[in-house]
Design a protein around this motif. Structure first.
Motif, PDB file in Angstrom:
ATOM      1  N   ALA A  35       0.775  -1.079  -0.112  1.00 21.88           N
ATOM      2  CA  ALA A  35      -0.054  -0.094  -0.065  1.00 21.88           C
ATOM      3  C   ALA A  35       0.938   1.196   0.025  1.00 21.88           C
ATOM      4  O   ALA A  35       0.342   2.378  -0.371  1.00 21.88           O
ATOM      5  N   ASP A  36       2.298   1.244   0.400  1.00 21.91           N
ATOM      6  CA  ASP A  36       2.776   2.254   0.331  1.00 21.91           C
ATOM      7  C   ASP A  36       3.808   2.508  -0.720  1.00 21.91           C
ATOM      8  O   ASP A  36       4.652   3.530  -0.736  1.00 21.91           O
ATOM      9  N   ALA A  37       3.394   2.384  -1.808  1.00 18.52           N
ATOM     10  CA  ALA A  37       4.233   2.455  -3.287  1.00 18.52           C
ATOM     11  C   ALA A  37       3.367   2.273  -4.440  1.00 18.52           C
ATOM     12  O   ALA A  37       2.328   1.500  -4.320  1.00 18.52           O
ATOM     13  N   PHE A  38       3.608   2.941  -5.284  1.00 18.21           N
ATOM     14  CA  PHE A  38       2.932   2.788  -6.675  1.00 18.21           C
ATOM     15  C   PHE A  38       3.247   1.342  -7.404  1.00 18.21           C
ATOM     16  O   PHE A  38       4.650   1.054  -7.241  1.00 18.21           O
ATOM     17  N   ASN A  39       2.416   0.658  -7.938  1.00 27.16           N
ATOM     18  CA  ASN A  39       2.743  -0.449  -8.598  1.00 27.16           C
ATOM     19  C   ASN A  39       3.075  -0.079 -10.304  1.00 27.16           C
ATOM     20  O   ASN A  39       2.764   1.203 -10.504  1.00 27.16           O
ATOM     21  N   PRO A  40       3.613  -0.604 -10.854  1.00 25.95           N
ATOM     22  CA  PRO A  40       3.776  -0.327 -12.442  1.00 25.95           C
ATOM     23  C   PRO A  40       2.646   0.368 -13.081  1.00 25.95           C
ATOM     24  O   PRO A  40       2.643   1.242 -13.802  1.00 25.95           O
ATOM     25  N   ALA A  41       1.256  -0.061 -13.108  1.00 24.73           N
ATOM     26  CA  ALA A  41       0.228   0.550 -13.536  1.00 24.73           C
ATOM     27  C   ALA A  41      -0.111   1.743 -13.104  1.00 24.73           C
ATOM     28  O   ALA A  41      -0.448   2.806 -13.733  1.00 24.73           O
ATOM     29  N   GLU A  42      -0.162   2.056 -11.649  1.00 22.61           N
ATOM     30  CA  GLU A  42      -0.184   3.116 -10.959  1.00 22.61           C
ATOM     31  C   GLU A  42       1.006   4.249 -11.406  1.00 22.61           C
ATOM     32  O   GLU A  42       0.604   5.378 -11.549  1.00 22.61           O
ATOM     33  N   LEU A  43       2.162   3.781 -11.391  1.00 22.89           N
ATOM     34  CA  LEU A  43       3.054   4.561 -11.907  1.00 22.89           C
ATOM     35  C   LEU A  43       3.162   5.143 -13.297  1.00 22.89           C
ATOM     36  O   LEU A  43       3.436   6.359 -13.680  1.00 22.89           O
ATOM     37  N   LEU A  44       2.301   4.483 -14.399  1.00 14.91           N
ATOM     38  CA  LEU A  44       2.411   4.717 -15.497  1.00 14.91           C
ATOM     39  C   LEU A  44       1.037   5.932 -15.360  1.00 14.91           C
ATOM     40  O   LEU A  44       1.101   7.009 -16.239  1.00 14.91           O
ATOM     41  N   LEU A  45      -0.077   5.696 -14.497  1.00 11.59           N
ATOM     42  CA  LEU A  45      -0.910   6.746 -14.518  1.00 11.59           C
ATOM     43  C   LEU A  45      -0.491   8.005 -13.894  1.00 11.59           C
ATOM     44  O   LEU A  45      -0.886   9.007 -14.210  1.00 11.59           O
ATOM     45  N   ALA A  46       0.424   8.019 -12.920  1.00  9.47           N
ATOM     46  CA  ALA A  46       1.205   8.936 -12.312  1.00  9.47           C
ATOM     47  C   ALA A  46       2.186   9.880 -13.378  1.00  9.47           C
ATOM     48  O   ALA A  46       2.050  11.060 -13.219  1.00  9.47           O
ATOM     49  N   ALA A  47       2.952   9.073 -14.320  1.00 13.12           N
ATOM     50  CA  ALA A  47       3.537   9.666 -15.163  1.00 13.12           C
ATOM     51  C   ALA A  47       2.766  10.385 -16.069  1.00 13.12           C
ATOM     52  O   ALA A  47       2.951  11.472 -16.512  1.00 13.12           O
ATOM     53  N   LEU A  48       1.761   9.991 -16.662  1.00  4.36           N
ATOM     54  CA  LEU A  48       0.572  10.522 -17.379  1.00  4.36           C
ATOM     55  C   LEU A  48       0.154  11.827 -16.602  1.00  4.36           C
ATOM     56  O   LEU A  48       0.070  12.890 -17.211  1.00  4.36           O
ATOM     57  N   SER A  49      -0.469  11.934 -15.584  1.00  2.00           N
ATOM     58  CA  SER A  49      -0.741  13.131 -14.742  1.00  2.00           C
ATOM     59  C   SER A  49       0.354  13.958 -14.844  1.00  2.00           C
ATOM     60  O   SER A  49       0.011  15.309 -14.786  1.00  2.00           O
TER      61      SER A  49
END
Length: 135
Positions: A35-49
């Protein structure tokens, strides 16, 4: 051409650390997730934002677009077989008094000039809206 570099190393069975310049980010790379880190899919979304917000930062002074803040809400839908980010939707919310025409122009420019935005849009269905922050 601009070049970027990131070095990532596994810390343990739960995670890894990615480093660039003087920054680092903890990644959820374990099978059980964390819960305390971005998984690869969330990291992709974060990069996009981040790309969208950075685009606004660049475009606003050129177009004399006044704003007080930006929020991006994203959702990704993953296909299981083969694993693929099948769809990403977003809502770009800007705290501004600019009129609707200038707000839509900002959205057009974010879509046109975003490196990550264009990369993701070439690979998957990417759709979103822009709106003025309520209140």
């Amino acid at each position: 051409m601009l070049e970027y570099s990131v070095e990532t190393s596994r810390v343990d069975a739960r995670g890894s650390v990615a480093r660039t310049k003087d920054a680092e980010i903890v990644l959820d790379t374990g099978v059980d997730g964390r819960a305390d880190a971005f998984n690869p899919a969330e990291l992709l979304l974060a990069a996009l934002s981040a790309c969208m917000i950075k685009g606004i930062e660049r475009i606003a002074p050129v177009n004399r677009f006044e704003y007080r803040g930006v929020e991006v809400r994203l959702k990704g839908k993953r296909q299981d077989s083969p694993p693929f980010m099948a769809e990403i939707t977003y809502e770009l919310i800007i705290d501004t008094d600019e009129d609707d025409r200038r707000l839509e122009l900002m959205h057009k420019n974010v879509r046109k000039y975003g490196t990550i935005y264009n990369t993701v849009a070439a690979a998957t269905k990417l759709e979103g809206t822009i709106r003025r922050k309520d209140g």
